[in-house]
Scaffold this active site. Sequence first.
Site, PDB file in Angstrom:
ATOM      1  N   GLU A 130      40.500  34.564  31.478  1.00 42.02           N
ATOM      2  CA  GLU A 130      39.056  34.763  31.645  1.00 42.02           C
ATOM      3  C   GLU A 130      38.302  34.736  30.319  1.00 42.02           C
ATOM      4  O   GLU A 130      38.610  35.496  29.404  1.00 42.02           O
ATOM      5  CB  GLU A 130      38.788  36.096  32.357  1.00 42.02           C
ATOM      6  N   LYS A 136      36.168  37.167  39.660  1.00 42.42           N
ATOM      7  CA  LYS A 136      36.272  38.211  40.681  1.00 42.42           C
ATOM      8  C   LYS A 136      36.689  37.543  41.979  1.00 42.42           C
ATOM      9  O   LYS A 136      36.087  36.568  42.412  1.00 42.42           O
ATOM     10  CB  LYS A 136      34.939  38.946  40.894  1.00 42.42           C
TER      11      LYS A 136
END
Length: 443
Positions: free
Chosen positions: A245, A261
Amino acid sequence: MQIVSLPYSTNTAVAFQAVADLPAPVWLDSGRPRANGGRFDIISADPINALELCADSEQPFGQVDDLLCELEPQDRDPQLPFCGGVIGYAGYELGMQDNFLPFDTRTTDLPAGFFGLYSWALITDHQLGASHLVFHPACTQPQKRDLIARFTAVRWQTEPRCGDFRLLAPFAHEFSTAEYCARIEAVLEYINAGDIYQANFTQRFRSRYEGDLFAAYLALRANVAGPFSAYMALPQGSLLSLSPERFIRADGSSLQTEPIKGTAPRSDDADKDARAARDLQQSAKDRAENLMIVDLLRNDFGKLCRRGSVRVPELFQLASFANVHHLVSVVTGELPDEYGYADLLAACFPGGSITGAPKRRAMQIIRELELSPRGIYCGSVGYISSCGHADTSIAIRTFSASDGNITGAAGGGIVADSQPRSEHEECLNKVRMLLQTLENFLP
């Protein structure tokens, strides 16, 4: 600025070993060729100055900016992400002050933050298939000669030579299943009471080790490489990050953040794996969870970005890694000239994907319910260059190691329709392959 071309190779592990004996060696690792998405590997060592931060440091990102200002600014080159500047990490606890929370002074195995001021880097560009040694004018002639000799002597076709690594016991989980589920129930009570919309709850996994941590990192890299991976060795210990990420990338005034997410486990069965990916993309729960964090990051960017410049060009894109599928979105913005990247870090840190919404209240609840400080986990690793480029990760899938102890962590975002046992299983899905990789080194 001086640039020396070197042979291009994806064998950047042997390049790192050429300077691993120098102080504070660091490898910002794209994960290539095992991971997709990363373009550059950045390797450096022997900083000309360094900043070590405590959890109660005043204005930590202002101090990082002061460190960067010790180097003369360089012209921006679109093909060179780094031409001298700061490289390091900020642990999660450094985000307390700018979110108006009391300092968390519980001890962690590594310093709460560390940034070195590096005057050179080996840049490997996997898009262009090129490698360059880049020297800032602050780099001395003896250092240049030594580095050129080290890298020209690298045997690019050889495997890295590592010492032995041993894990001395299986990883101990911080919570039992029942204890973890009870904490999730407590988060759900806060959500039902209207305190928060989402909180990211995590736990630690700990063991003892002996031997060469770089061997452990290479084993992890072989199985779960991420496009924002990193290895850094300090006198106090090492960090081993396999992050998928990005936190915030800056190209001059142009900004981009890519929150993750939504998670589904991979399967060896191709049909089941495709179905899991499809179900994740269509999941109302996971899309809502992702959207909450996108809104939070839009708000964080909006604190400093030019009015009207914050955009969301991509929502809920599927990204697949060795162990899980994820949903990834993209938020962009434009930073006015009066602000620098360190100002942006102060405004946005820690990342919304690992706190919750609203951020401050979610962080209060995290502090109440988690048993131990997060340290580097859920912090950020990356660089700020003297040429106007910067890039940082969210330090998930990350281990820290010191004094014979090694610690990893995992967790997940809790929303109103979360099921405690499912959340516990998601937490274990995220970390299982990492723990098993190192537990293969058990005697």
